[in-house]
Motif scaffolding. Sequence first.
Motif, PDB file in Angstrom:
ATOM      1  N   MET A  77      -3.811 -19.410 -22.416  1.00 18.09           N
ATOM      2  CA  MET A  77      -4.004 -20.192 -21.208  1.00 18.09           C
ATOM      3  C   MET A  77      -4.920 -19.484 -20.227  1.00 18.09           C
ATOM      4  O   MET A  77      -4.612 -19.301 -19.071  1.00 18.09           O
ATOM      5  N   LEU A 119     -12.320 -16.222 -13.556  1.00 15.37           N
ATOM      6  CA  LEU A 119     -11.330 -15.693 -12.612  1.00 15.37           C
ATOM      7  C   LEU A 119     -10.273 -16.785 -12.428  1.00 15.37           C
ATOM      8  O   LEU A 119     -10.602 -17.949 -12.268  1.00 15.37           O
ATOM      9  N   ALA A 120      -9.002 -16.370 -12.465  1.00 15.39           N
ATOM     10  CA  ALA A 120      -7.917 -17.353 -12.456  1.00 15.39           C
ATOM     11  C   ALA A 120      -7.296 -17.467 -11.073  1.00 15.39           C
ATOM     12  O   ALA A 120      -7.732 -16.823 -10.124  1.00 15.39           O
ATOM     13  N   GLU A 121      -6.271 -18.285 -10.986  1.00 13.19           N
ATOM     14  CA  GLU A 121      -5.441 -18.333  -9.786  1.00 13.19           C
ATOM     15  C   GLU A 121      -4.588 -17.072  -9.737  1.00 13.19           C
ATOM     16  O   GLU A 121      -4.138 -16.592 -10.781  1.00 13.19           O
ATOM     17  N   PRO A 122      -4.324 -16.529  -8.559  1.00 15.61           N
ATOM     18  CA  PRO A 122      -3.392 -15.395  -8.530  1.00 15.61           C
ATOM     19  C   PRO A 122      -1.992 -15.854  -8.943  1.00 15.61           C
ATOM     20  O   PRO A 122      -1.566 -16.932  -8.534  1.00 15.61           O
ATOM     21  N   PRO A 123      -1.302 -15.078  -9.776  1.00 20.11           N
ATOM     22  CA  PRO A 123       0.057 -15.479 -10.154  1.00 20.11           C
ATOM     23  C   PRO A 123       0.983 -15.435  -8.949  1.00 20.11           C
ATOM     24  O   PRO A 123       0.750 -14.680  -8.005  1.00 20.11           O
ATOM     25  N   THR A 124       2.024 -16.252  -8.994  1.00 17.36           N
ATOM     26  CA  THR A 124       2.950 -16.297  -7.856  1.00 17.36           C
ATOM     27  C   THR A 124       3.799 -15.033  -7.806  1.00 17.36           C
ATOM     28  O   THR A 124       4.068 -14.498  -6.737  1.00 17.36           O
ATOM     29  N   ILE A 125       4.235 -14.573  -8.979  1.00 18.88           N
ATOM     30  CA  ILE A 125       5.081 -13.386  -9.005  1.00 18.88           C
ATOM     31  C   ILE A 125       4.207 -12.169  -9.270  1.00 18.88           C
ATOM     32  O   ILE A 125       3.617 -12.047 -10.340  1.00 18.88           O
ATOM     33  N   THR A 126       4.100 -11.289  -8.297  1.00 12.42           N
ATOM     34  CA  THR A 126       3.237 -10.128  -8.463  1.00 12.42           C
ATOM     35  C   THR A 126       3.986  -8.820  -8.391  1.00 12.42           C
ATOM     36  O   THR A 126       3.790  -7.954  -9.220  1.00 12.42           O
ATOM     37  N   GLU A 127       4.855  -8.681  -7.404  1.00 10.76           N
ATOM     38  CA  GLU A 127       5.501  -7.376  -7.294  1.00 10.76           C
ATOM     39  C   GLU A 127       6.603  -7.195  -8.316  1.00 10.76           C
ATOM     40  O   GLU A 127       6.999  -8.154  -8.953  1.00 10.76           O
ATOM     41  N   ASP A 155      -5.102 -19.124 -25.630  1.00  8.67           N
ATOM     42  CA  ASP A 155      -3.903 -18.345 -25.328  1.00  8.67           C
ATOM     43  C   ASP A 155      -4.148 -16.852 -25.225  1.00  8.67           C
ATOM     44  O   ASP A 155      -3.328 -16.129 -24.686  1.00  8.67           O
ATOM     45  N   LYS A 181      -9.184 -19.327 -19.361  1.00  7.16           N
ATOM     46  CA  LYS A 181     -10.464 -19.970 -19.662  1.00  7.16           C
ATOM     47  C   LYS A 181     -11.566 -18.938 -19.847  1.00  7.16           C
ATOM     48  O   LYS A 181     -11.614 -17.927 -19.144  1.00  7.16           O
TER      49      LYS A 181
END
Lengths: 383, 135
Positions: free
Chosen positions: B1, B127-135, B94, B3
């Motif tokens: 997932m 470049l993707a969206e920043p993931p919601t869970i980072t820390e 993927d 690009k």
Amino acid sequence: MNEVLLRSLTPSVLGILVRRGADFAAAEDAVQDALVEAVRVWPEEQPRDPKGWLVTVAWRRFLDATRAEAARRRREDRVEEEPPPGPAPAADDTLQLYFLCAHPSLTPSSAVALTLRAVGGLTTRQIAEAYLVPEATMAQRISRAKRTVSGVRFDQPGDVATVLRVLYLVFNEGYSGDVDLAAEAIRLTRQLAAAIDHPEVSGLLALMLLHHARRAARTASDGSLVPLAEQDRGRWDTASIAEGVEILQAALVRDRLGEFQAQAAIAALHADAPAAEETDWVQIVEWYDELARLTDSPVVRLNRAVAVGEADGPRAGLAALAALDDALPRHTAVAAYLHERDGDLATAARLYAEAARKAPNLAERDHLTRQAARLNAHLSRQG
Amino acid sequence: MAKYLLLKHYRGAPAPANDVPMDKWTPEEISAHVQYMRDFADRLEETGEFVDGQALAPEGTFVRYDGPGRPPVTDGPFAETKDLIAGWMVIDVDSYERAVELAGELSAAPGAGGEPIHEWLELRPFLAEPPTITE
């Protein structure tokens, strides 16, 4: 027309059809037909038992589609094949559907797409928009996934961990199109939590709620990233935090720790601090130790180095960092941050710029470039 | 997932192993090449990995701002060394390994003598969206 109600009924209706022996792909088509029919008919007269109505219509569609000829010849017989009138069975087949859609034979992206379609009740167009691919491509991805699982026996116990991983992927996907995937992931995880009694399901739900609670504060009005320490804590959703903490505590007392509970515990400690400097970093380091024990993931150990830097000072953080592979994502960004805290601004500025070049997304790249520029401006004023 | 952009270059990349200009191919070889590309895109749509793809004209124009009230500057004629993009395709896969596998497959499009061109393709992650869970 209550779209959320329809979407929430989709998985159990589908589950009932499959349990009655319908092939998954055909059942899914029949349920979609029934949903379309509901959108058409319900505004005038909503049935007293929406789920029973959907099951009846979907089952009829399924029979029509798969036995068109027989149905034509034996129209009278159909009465016997129809489900008895009245409410749908109370037994919930939703859970089986989660397992089927997250089946290990599917690639992660197929599992995600199938889950959103079959369990979430989203349209193919909505899913395609959310993942920024053409609708035709997404339609193919979903029908391939349906073919892949159509031979899977429905009575085998599924793997909860696989389902949770799929929901985690959906939650982390950000936001595009007209569906909020984070909210959708929370809705599906809630539904799963209601269907299954498992501390890691609670752990994931708590984790999602705690992160979702901070969403409004995570980005500035211009779309730029706001780091945790600089977020306006007044914009955090306290109801969501309270719910997340409560769910987490109930899970933790059962003493079956897993990685989502540990991650949620860290998120809860962040959410619990009235100000960034009041964060309980010592406890956070302890949770990272637990997490490292559970997963042995290098990313976890990288995050642990950050926490050590906060708890025991930047030198300790840099020492923890030195033990890790510097090819890890965000390794350079963490090094830059710790060097800045240690007072070595020149090294920090160089590392921030290097980290920006390696950043995996635009928001992080912009953020890191800004950090480098800030330090460079400071250094040139001094020099 | 994730690009990826597959870039075909007219120039700038190392020469392909089967480096015969297209106008020296037979018409059948050209048809086979075009068909290969089309089949490749169709197959990716079926696997749910196709996003978009287009071919581009060989001549492009570089343009830049030239100050207030002045028309933009264009450069030209092109120097031989200038890199040009022949076409592009975007895939959604993927893993990085899958992206490399598909790029390799696209590079095997037949050319002169019906043999694969072994053309070099550039593979660039989005470049993707920043993931919601980072820390």
